[in-house]
Design an enzyme around this catalytic site. Structure first.
Site, mmCIF file in Angstrom:
data_model
loop_
_atom_site.group_PDB
_atom_site.id
_atom_site.type_symbol
_atom_site.label_atom_id
_atom_site.label_comp_id
_atom_site.label_asym_id
_atom_site.label_seq_id
_atom_site.Cartn_x
_atom_site.Cartn_y
_atom_site.Cartn_z
ATOM 1 N N SER A 42 11.483 -24.132 -51.156
ATOM 2 C CA SER A 42 11.610 -23.649 -49.775
ATOM 3 C C SER A 42 11.208 -24.677 -48.723
ATOM 4 C CB SER A 42 10.791 -22.373 -49.578
ATOM 5 O OG SER A 42 9.409 -22.659 -49.565
ATOM 6 N N LYS A 83 4.438 -23.003 -45.709
ATOM 7 C CA LYS A 83 5.535 -23.005 -44.735
ATOM 8 C C LYS A 83 5.119 -23.813 -43.507
ATOM 9 C CE LYS A 83 7.754 -19.936 -47.225
ATOM 10 N NZ LYS A 83 8.780 -20.363 -48.135
#
Length: 187
Positions: A42, A83
């Site tokens: 990701s 993230k």
């Protein structure tokens, strides 16, 4: 008899030294820094699956996240996610034609330039507004952030799990320490 006492004292000194070393290591790991392994794609191309990083737990105990910090936080699935912070409290977020807009102003994302250049079809980041994620929000509320993975097409982030409470953030990370041939600072 004197030799036995000397051996006992030496053993005790070594035991104390080891206990102090373990206590210091535990303190550092629990309160200051901890390692994390990147799990998944990701955050590609910035971070790769299997990269090992150091998480700085101190910064957010004395301050708040900054835009574009790479953070580790407790996600709803009882798992820690890594993230990038895109939106801060008070921000209105929108993506249109692969461009980030914060409060109506276009914001460059230089860390995505290489990835965008490699795309042959479509956009890296699909169009959306903050209200598309949560209709009750016009701006990100105080104490929360909006996070996204750099691999926008394949990232489970605030677009799916919602905004992230800053209390769930463990810390920020910018140092890859493994594999050895890839040691570097990331932004």
């Amino acid at each position: 008899m004197e030799k036995t006492q000397k051996e006992k004292n030496e053993l005790w000194e070594w035991t104390k030294a080891l206990l102090i070393a373990f206590a210091i290591a535990a303190f550092i790991r629990y309160f200051l820094f901890t390692p994390i392994v990147v799990d998944g794609d990701s955050m590609m191309p910035t971070l790769e699956d299997g990269d090992r990083m150091i998480v700085n737990k101190i910064n957010y105990k004395i301050g708040s996240p900054n835009r574009f910090d790479i953070v580790v936080f407790h996600a709803p699935e009882q798992k820690d996610y890594i993230k990038r912070v895109i939106g801060l409290p008070g921000d209105h977020i929108e993506y249109k034609d692969d461009q980030l807009y914060i409060n109506g102003e276009p914001i460059p994302e230089p860390y995505l330039d290489q990835y965008k250049a490699e795309i042959t079809e479509g956009n890296l980041t699909g169009n959306f507004k903050l209200q598309d994620i949560d209709p009750s929000l016009d701006v990100i509320p105080e104490g929360y952030v909006f996070v996204m993975g750099d691999n926008r097409r394949f990232s489970k982030d605030s677009r799916h799990i919602g905004i992230v409470n800053q209390k769930e953030i463990i810390g920020n990370t910018s140092i890859i320490f493994w594999p050895l041939n890839e040691i570097k600072m990331v932004k």
